[in-house]
Design an enzyme around this catalytic site. Structure first.
Site, PDB file in Angstrom:
ATOM      1  N   ASP A  46       0.837  -1.202   0.000  1.00 14.21           N
ATOM      2  CA  ASP A  46       0.000   0.000   0.000  1.00 14.21           C
ATOM      3  C   ASP A  46       0.870   1.249   0.000  1.00 14.21           C
ATOM      4  OD1 ASP A  46      -2.021   1.852   0.269  1.00 14.21           O
ATOM      5  OD2 ASP A  46      -2.370   1.454   2.395  1.00 14.21           O
ATOM      6  N   ASP A  98      -1.571   5.277  -5.697  1.00 18.77           N
ATOM      7  CA  ASP A  98      -1.915   4.453  -4.538  1.00 18.77           C
ATOM      8  C   ASP A  98      -2.136   3.001  -4.945  1.00 18.77           C
ATOM      9  OD1 ASP A  98      -2.759   3.415  -2.143  1.00 18.77           O
ATOM     10  OD2 ASP A  98      -4.748   4.312  -2.225  1.00 18.77           O
TER      11      ASP A  98
END
Length: 500
Positions: free
Chosen positions: A107, A326
């Protein structure tokens, strides 16, 4: 260099001569031999040594070696971008002593590595991904230490979470965009690494890192569907694993990933810069909590859409968060005005070849031929002249088939009342993505992520070496052999000087 060794007794060596070649335009010859060196055993002959003790001793040595030679640490990825299958990419990380395996989602939109701990309220105990749901137990790791509130690393945690203090333990609370959350406390422990250093050698080592020990999970994190052991936060703040390893000299201040977009998925994550001739770069926007870059325009079929550039800008007002890269986001998101213009342009471009329909509030299309033949190419154009070229598969998701025809839907969404653009896995797949923190830039290139990659060992100090992350154990370079000769010769001279 030549040296002959004669065993006088089990702990004494006689040396005849040594020549040191300096890695420059000069050479120094030093011969003060023969000289007798008395060596002492670390452990007496009659003393039994546990294997774990020897392993710990080697681990300390390897850590010193890695601190002298910044290496490329690579992780194999599993998972896929497809929300109908997995919808995330994850990797195995080893923590603690003895080392245990934890499967974590990668992440880039968050900073902290955290794992589910025992006991844990709301943590799933099984996963549809068929991975073991291991819980970290600080009391079972001989190298685990809680982070106190007075520890300066606790103050750095404030940058990454809602940090607090409970019973002199540094605590945290995270809230994610989907409404899920987790809370717990920080610990430090060993993270076990496989690093590739010059000459494509593989070296096992470990580094002491701070991570979250989660005792509570809420929302989607409680579900067994696609459950993982935690999250590997790859942001740029102080508690990010990237920042921690870089500050210790264990790894470069950059990382890269290449996500396979086919059905089987997978890919690679490396701490280092993947090298590819067709890389383009755009600057990171400074002083932002995420990996923000400056999206300036969108083109469909070569035509720039009429979107006000301020739509993509960072604003002090609510919303206006700019464009974020992201890997923890499955789909991709556009600011609402930009999304409407984009969907209209795509629909107009394929109006003669498809049958449009609305499915669950998403714009979809029924097609009877190849999606690549019907839908137009798209370009996202960024500051610095860098463009990211998208295939139809990078902005569409296949839903199902109807009577031999396929249904494809726009994979971009919008977040109501939020002027934010998020480049998620839908866009990031089948590309090398480089996060160059030292150079404050992000780069990308189209790539078949099932192939090996070349990785640069470049550091902020300017050193640059390239190793192949897909071919560990290959032949050693001549330059590296000279370095090892120099190190060995220097070590011999140092010993002789100390004992002669």
């Amino acid at each position: 260099m030549s040296a002959s060794f004669h065993a006088v007794n089990p702990v004494t060596l006689t040396l005849t001569c040594a020549i040191v070649f300096l890695l420059s335009h000069t050479a120094v010859v030093r011969c003060t031999f023969p000289s007798i060196l008395t060596l002492e055993r670390a452990f007496p002959l009659n003393h039994r040594v546990e294997l774990s003790q020897l392993r710990h001793r080697d681990s300390l040595r390897h850590r010193r070696i890695l601190q002298q030679q910044s290496g490329v640490i690579d992780f194999t990825l599993k998972g896929t971008y497809d929300p109908l299958r997995v919808g995330l990419y994850y990797t195995k990380v080893q923590l603690g002593s003895p080392a245990k395996d934890y499967y974590l989602q990668i992440d880039t939109g968050s900073d902290v590595l955290w794992v589910g701990c025992t006991p844990c309220d709301g943590c799933p105990t099984s996963s549809s991904l068929q991975i073991p749901m291991e819980f970290y137990d600080p009391s079972s790791s001989s190298t685990s230490h809680a982070i106190s509130c007075a520890d300066q690393r606790c103050s750095r945690a404030v940058e990454s979470s809602d940090s607090g203090c409970l019973n002199d333990q540094c605590t945290y609370k995270f809230k994610y965009g989907d409404g899920s959350g987790t809370s717990g406390y920080y610990v430090s422990d060993l993270m076990h690494l496989e690093a590739i250093v010059e000459g494509s050698r593989e070296l096992s080592s470990s580094a002491n890192v701070v991570f979250g020990c989660s005792t509570t999970q809420t929302g989607d994190l409680t579900k067994s569907d696609r459950a993982v052991n935690g999250i590997l936060g790859l942001g740029q703040n102080g508690l990010s694993i990237i920042s921690q390893l870089s500050s210790q000299g264990v790894a470069p201040d950059a990382f890269s990933h290449c996500l396979i977009g086919s059905d089987d998925g997978g890919g690679i994550l490396v701490i280092g810069q993947i090298v590819e001739p067709n890389m383009v770069y755009t600057p990171l926007i400074q002083s932002q909590p995420h990996y923000n870059i400056n999206l300036q325009s969108i083109s469909v079929n070569g035509q720039t859409l009429s979107i006000d550039p301020s739509t993509f800008a960072i604003s002090d007002n609510e919303g206006g968060s700019g464009t974020i890269v992201d890997s923890g986001t499955t789909l991709s998101y556009l600011a609402e005005d930009a999304l409407n213009s984009f969907v209209d342009a795509i629909t107009q471009a394929v109006s003669q070849s498809v049958q449009p329909l609305i499915s669950k509030k998403n714009k979809c299309y029924i097609i009877t031929s190849s999606v690549s033949d019907v839908f137009p190419p798209v370009s996202f154009n960024f500051a610095g002249g860098a463009s990211m070229h998208l295939r139809p598969q990078d902005y569409l998701i296949q839903q199902n088939s109807v009577g031999g025809a396929e249904v494809w839907c726009i994979g971009f969404q919008s977040i109501p009342n939020q002027g934010i653009t998020i480049l998620g896995d839908l866009i990031l797949k089948d590309k090398i993505i480089v996060y160059d923190l030292g150079g404050q830039r992000i780069g990308w290139a189209d790539y078949d992520c099932s192939l090996p990659v070349n990785v640069s060992l470049a550091s902020s100090g300017g050193r640059s070496e390239v190793v192949n992350a897909g071919q560990v154990g290959g032949s050693t370079s001549t330059r590296y052999e000279l370095i090892m000769i120099f190190i060995l010769a220097s070590s011999i001279l140092h010993l002789v000087g100390a004992y002669s």
